[in-house]
Design a protein around this motif. Structure first.
Motif, PDB file in Angstrom:
ATOM      1  N   PHE A  72     -14.784  40.087   8.216  1.00  0.00           N
ATOM      2  CA  PHE A  72     -14.697  38.850   7.437  1.00  0.00           C
ATOM      3  C   PHE A  72     -13.322  38.690   6.775  1.00  0.00           C
ATOM      4  CE2 PHE A  72     -19.364  39.042   7.693  1.00  0.00           C
ATOM      5  CZ  PHE A  72     -19.598  37.742   8.119  1.00  0.00           C
ATOM      6  N   SER A  73     -12.677  39.789   6.396  1.00  0.00           N
ATOM      7  CA  SER A  73     -11.328  39.660   5.837  1.00  0.00           C
ATOM      8  C   SER A  73     -10.360  39.167   6.903  1.00  0.00           C
ATOM      9  CB  SER A  73     -10.855  40.988   5.237  1.00  0.00           C
ATOM     10  OG  SER A  73     -10.851  42.019   6.206  1.00  0.00           O
ATOM     11  N   GLY A  78      -7.278  34.598   9.309  1.00  0.00           N
ATOM     12  CA  GLY A  78      -6.969  33.780  10.479  1.00  0.00           C
ATOM     13  C   GLY A  78      -7.188  32.306  10.220  1.00  0.00           C
ATOM     14  N   VAL A  79      -8.279  31.960   9.565  1.00  0.00           N
ATOM     15  CA  VAL A  79      -8.555  30.567   9.211  1.00  0.00           C
ATOM     16  C   VAL A  79      -7.496  30.051   8.244  1.00  0.00           C
ATOM     17  CG1 VAL A  79     -10.178  29.047   8.028  1.00  0.00           C
ATOM     18  CG2 VAL A  79     -11.027  30.757   9.647  1.00  0.00           C
ATOM     19  N   ALA A  80      -7.078  30.891   7.296  1.00  0.00           N
ATOM     20  CA  ALA A  80      -6.057  30.490   6.330  1.00  0.00           C
ATOM     21  C   ALA A  80      -4.750  30.127   7.036  1.00  0.00           C
ATOM     22  CB  ALA A  80      -5.806  31.607   5.319  1.00  0.00           C
ATOM     23  N   PHE A  81      -4.373  30.909   8.043  1.00  0.00           N
ATOM     24  CA  PHE A  81      -3.131  30.579   8.760  1.00  0.00           C
ATOM     25  C   PHE A  81      -3.269  29.245   9.487  1.00  0.00           C
ATOM     26  CE2 PHE A  81      -0.463  30.357  12.498  1.00  0.00           C
ATOM     27  CZ  PHE A  81       0.784  30.568  11.938  1.00  0.00           C
ATOM     28  N   LEU A  82      -4.404  29.003  10.117  1.00  0.00           N
ATOM     29  CA  LEU A  82      -4.596  27.736  10.826  1.00  0.00           C
ATOM     30  C   LEU A  82      -4.499  26.555   9.866  1.00  0.00           C
ATOM     31  CD1 LEU A  82      -7.510  28.676  13.269  1.00  0.00           C
ATOM     32  CD2 LEU A  82      -5.101  28.286  13.842  1.00  0.00           C
ATOM     33  N   GLY A  99       0.273  32.939  16.020  1.00  0.00           N
ATOM     34  CA  GLY A  99       0.378  33.108  14.581  1.00  0.00           C
ATOM     35  C   GLY A  99      -0.923  33.581  13.955  1.00  0.00           C
ATOM     36  N   THR A 100      -2.035  33.056  14.435  1.00  0.00           N
ATOM     37  CA  THR A 100      -3.339  33.475  13.929  1.00  0.00           C
ATOM     38  C   THR A 100      -3.592  34.949  14.241  1.00  0.00           C
ATOM     39  OG1 THR A 100      -4.199  31.240  14.268  1.00  0.00           O
ATOM     40  CG2 THR A 100      -5.812  33.010  14.001  1.00  0.00           C
ATOM     41  N   ILE A 240      -0.694  41.192   2.145  1.00  0.00           N
ATOM     42  CA  ILE A 240      -1.074  40.938   0.755  1.00  0.00           C
ATOM     43  C   ILE A 240      -2.456  40.298   0.667  1.00  0.00           C
ATOM     44  CG2 ILE A 240      -0.459  39.750  -1.380  1.00  0.00           C
ATOM     45  CD1 ILE A 240       2.451  39.783  -0.458  1.00  0.00           C
ATOM     46  N   VAL A 241      -2.634  39.174   1.370  1.00  0.00           N
ATOM     47  CA  VAL A 241      -3.884  38.421   1.230  1.00  0.00           C
ATOM     48  C   VAL A 241      -5.065  39.179   1.833  1.00  0.00           C
ATOM     49  CG1 VAL A 241      -5.059  36.269   1.800  1.00  0.00           C
ATOM     50  CG2 VAL A 241      -2.638  36.234   1.193  1.00  0.00           C
ATOM     51  N   MET A 242      -4.882  39.751   3.017  1.00  0.00           N
ATOM     52  CA  MET A 242      -6.016  40.449   3.633  1.00  0.00           C
ATOM     53  C   MET A 242      -6.509  41.635   2.802  1.00  0.00           C
ATOM     54  SD  MET A 242      -6.555  42.116   7.446  1.00  0.00           S
ATOM     55  CE  MET A 242      -6.434  40.571   8.345  1.00  0.00           C
ATOM     56  N   PRO A 243      -5.640  42.492   2.245  1.00  0.00           N
ATOM     57  CA  PRO A 243      -6.150  43.563   1.377  1.00  0.00           C
ATOM     58  C   PRO A 243      -6.877  43.036   0.141  1.00  0.00           C
ATOM     59  CG  PRO A 243      -3.907  44.045   2.066  1.00  0.00           C
ATOM     60  CD  PRO A 243      -4.193  42.641   2.501  1.00  0.00           C
ATOM     61  N   ILE A 244      -6.393  41.923  -0.414  1.00  0.00           N
ATOM     62  CA  ILE A 244      -7.071  41.349  -1.586  1.00  0.00           C
ATOM     63  C   ILE A 244      -8.470  40.874  -1.202  1.00  0.00           C
ATOM     64  CG2 ILE A 244      -7.060  39.417  -3.216  1.00  0.00           C
ATOM     65  CD1 ILE A 244      -4.002  39.638  -3.269  1.00  0.00           C
ATOM     66  N   ILE A 245      -8.571  40.175  -0.069  1.00  0.00           N
ATOM     67  CA  ILE A 245      -9.884  39.729   0.397  1.00  0.00           C
ATOM     68  C   ILE A 245     -10.781  40.924   0.675  1.00  0.00           C
ATOM     69  CG2 ILE A 245     -11.113  38.555   2.264  1.00  0.00           C
ATOM     70  CD1 ILE A 245      -8.717  36.683   2.530  1.00  0.00           C
ATOM     71  N   ALA A 246     -10.222  41.960   1.316  1.00  0.00           N
ATOM     72  CA  ALA A 246     -11.006  43.157   1.623  1.00  0.00           C
ATOM     73  C   ALA A 246     -11.524  43.814   0.343  1.00  0.00           C
ATOM     74  CB  ALA A 246     -10.164  44.154   2.430  1.00  0.00           C
ATOM     75  N   PHE A 247     -10.675  43.855  -0.693  1.00  0.00           N
ATOM     76  CA  PHE A 247     -11.112  44.431  -1.969  1.00  0.00           C
ATOM     77  C   PHE A 247     -12.257  43.624  -2.566  1.00  0.00           C
ATOM     78  CE2 PHE A 247     -10.981  44.283  -6.600  1.00  0.00           C
ATOM     79  CZ  PHE A 247     -11.184  45.618  -6.909  1.00  0.00           C
ATOM     80  N   LEU A 248     -12.112  42.309  -2.580  1.00  0.00           N
ATOM     81  CA  LEU A 248     -13.152  41.459  -3.164  1.00  0.00           C
ATOM     82  C   LEU A 248     -14.477  41.610  -2.421  1.00  0.00           C
ATOM     83  CD1 LEU A 248     -11.049  38.218  -3.822  1.00  0.00           C
ATOM     84  CD2 LEU A 248     -11.781  39.935  -5.500  1.00  0.00           C
ATOM     85  N   LEU A 249     -14.404  41.626  -1.083  1.00  0.00           N
ATOM     86  CA  LEU A 249     -15.625  41.788  -0.287  1.00  0.00           C
ATOM     87  C   LEU A 249     -16.236  43.170  -0.479  1.00  0.00           C
ATOM     88  CD1 LEU A 249     -14.534  40.082   3.061  1.00  0.00           C
ATOM     89  CD2 LEU A 249     -16.157  39.187   1.394  1.00  0.00           C
ATOM     90  N   ALA A 250     -15.380  44.203  -0.430  1.00  0.00           N
ATOM     91  CA  ALA A 250     -15.878  45.569  -0.531  1.00  0.00           C
ATOM     92  C   ALA A 250     -16.464  45.854  -1.911  1.00  0.00           C
ATOM     93  CB  ALA A 250     -14.760  46.562  -0.207  1.00  0.00           C
ATOM     94  N   TYR A 251     -15.794  45.366  -2.944  1.00  0.00           N
ATOM     95  CA  TYR A 251     -16.206  45.689  -4.309  1.00  0.00           C
ATOM     96  C   TYR A 251     -17.389  44.853  -4.765  1.00  0.00           C
ATOM     97  CZ  TYR A 251     -15.670  47.087  -9.203  1.00  0.00           C
ATOM     98  OH  TYR A 251     -15.894  47.596 -10.467  1.00  0.00           O
ATOM     99  N   PHE A 252     -17.286  43.535  -4.575  1.00  0.00           N
ATOM    100  CA  PHE A 252     -18.282  42.642  -5.162  1.00  0.00           C
ATOM    101  C   PHE A 252     -19.444  42.327  -4.220  1.00  0.00           C
ATOM    102  CE2 PHE A 252     -14.405  41.614  -7.593  1.00  0.00           C
ATOM    103  CZ  PHE A 252     -14.885  41.830  -8.875  1.00  0.00           C
ATOM    104  N   VAL A 253     -19.199  42.312  -2.921  1.00  0.00           N
ATOM    105  CA  VAL A 253     -20.263  41.974  -1.973  1.00  0.00           C
ATOM    106  C   VAL A 253     -20.973  43.225  -1.461  1.00  0.00           C
ATOM    107  CG1 VAL A 253     -20.818  40.833   0.206  1.00  0.00           C
ATOM    108  CG2 VAL A 253     -19.062  39.855  -1.305  1.00  0.00           C
ATOM    109  N   MET A 254     -20.173  44.213  -0.994  1.00  0.00           N
ATOM    110  CA  MET A 254     -20.758  45.421  -0.410  1.00  0.00           C
ATOM    111  C   MET A 254     -21.062  46.498  -1.451  1.00  0.00           C
ATOM    112  SD  MET A 254     -20.908  44.394   2.672  1.00  0.00           S
ATOM    113  CE  MET A 254     -21.499  45.901   3.444  1.00  0.00           C
TER     114      MET A 254
END
Length: 313
Positions: A72-73, A78-82, A99-100, A240-254
């Motif tokens: 998901f990260s 990928g969607v953000a780049f598009l 680019g994606t 930068i963005v992908m690690p931040i998303i990964a942290f948010l998903l890992a910490y708050f969702v998982m």
């Protein structure tokens, strides 16, 4: 302690890369040395390494829930780049596809294996990412490139694509043996067969790193000024963005904490995979964009991984 381990790991990795760079400068091995190391590691030693690692891992460890964080990260980046391309860069469909892929595709082999081995302490951590990318993102990316460059979809090529991925074959073979071991209660491969596979696999990481060091000799990034905003955006999304998303998903969702959380975020900060350049070369689109995005991402990734080690390690 996490920062110390990260710096020690980067020191090990950096020295081997430097050896490859010096070897290329001195022309040791000739002009084809990098190609030989890359091809041998890709087709022989890396599949052996993944088979050896995964066959000894418990099947539940291989398919850890962290694969959801990785998926998901990558998808969100990928969607953000598009979206950014639609608003600002206005790249054509083929270049936008490159680019994606540059934004979401992790270097799970050349850099991921050494980092997982020397910084996270477990090379098997990259296996779910590798399988996900080769079995899912690669066919989707190639389908998009088929449509945008040829105007049609080669279903035969897409179906056959996994058969051309030795790393995926080695990984799936190791997963199959791991599942069989769980059923039998004992490891089914005798040592006189497993040991040479493991021995060959142990050569993968140094060959990969030296080949990467060789590739840096003579590189001149960012020649095309028009691509620079998109290239820097790709690097920012990836490192930068992908690690931040990964942290948010890992910490708050998982609900991950400790080493699980650390591994998810570190692996999300891996640079762009060199496979993207291979795909760009195959379709002859976005070659400079792909190369420079990979190079900038690779050069900046250690900085952000070190920062992650300070914050989470």
């Amino acid at each position: 302690m996490g920062l110390l381990h990260a710096m020690q790991g980067f020191c090990v990795i950096g020295i081997v890369i430097l050896v490859g760079y010096i070897a290329a400068r001195l022309r040791i091995g000739g002009s084809t040395a990098q190609m030989v190391l890359n091809r041998f590691s890709f087709f022989v030693s890396s599949p052996c390494l993944m088979f050896a690692i995964l066959s000894k891992e418990q099947i539940l460890t291989i398919f850890h829930p962290s694969i959801l964080v990785a998926f998901f990260s990558a998808l969100l980046v990928g969607v953000a780049f598009l979206v950014l391309n639609r608003l600002f860069f206005h790249l054509g469909p083929a270049d936008a596809t490159i680019g994606t892929l540059n934004s979401l595709y992790l270097n799970s082999n050349n850099i991921g294996l050494p980092i997982a081995t020397y910084i996270l302490g477990n090379g098997a951590l990259v296996a779910p990412i590798l399988v996900m990318q080769q079995a899912l993102f690669t066919p989707i990316g190639l389908t998009a490139l088929d449509v945008t460059t040829k105007g049609h979809v080669s279903l035969k090529e897409i179906v056959r694509q996994p058969l051309h991925q030795p790393l995926l074959i080695g990984s799936l073979g190791g997963i199959a043996v791991s599942a069989l071991s769980a059923q039998l209660g004992w490891f089914p491969i005798p040592n006189y067969i497993f040991d040479p596979i493991n021995m060959i696999g142990e050569s993968a990481v140094p060959m990969i790193l030296m080949a990467f060091g060789m590739s840096l000799n003579g590189s001149t990034p960012l020649k095309e000024k028009g691509d620079r905003p998109a290239i820097f955006t790709v690097a920012a999304l990836k490192n930068i963005v992908m690690p931040i998303i990964a942290f948010l998903l890992a910490y708050f969702v998982m609900g991950f904490r400790g080493s699980e959380l650390y591994a998810c975020v570190v692996l999300a900060a891996l640079p762009t995979g060199q496979n993207v350049y291979n795909y760009a070369a195959r379709y002859n689109v976005g070659l400079t964009f792909a190369r420079d995005g990979i190079l900038i991402s690779t050069m900046t990734s250690p900085i952000f991984i070190a920062l992650i080690a300070v914050l989470l390690g």
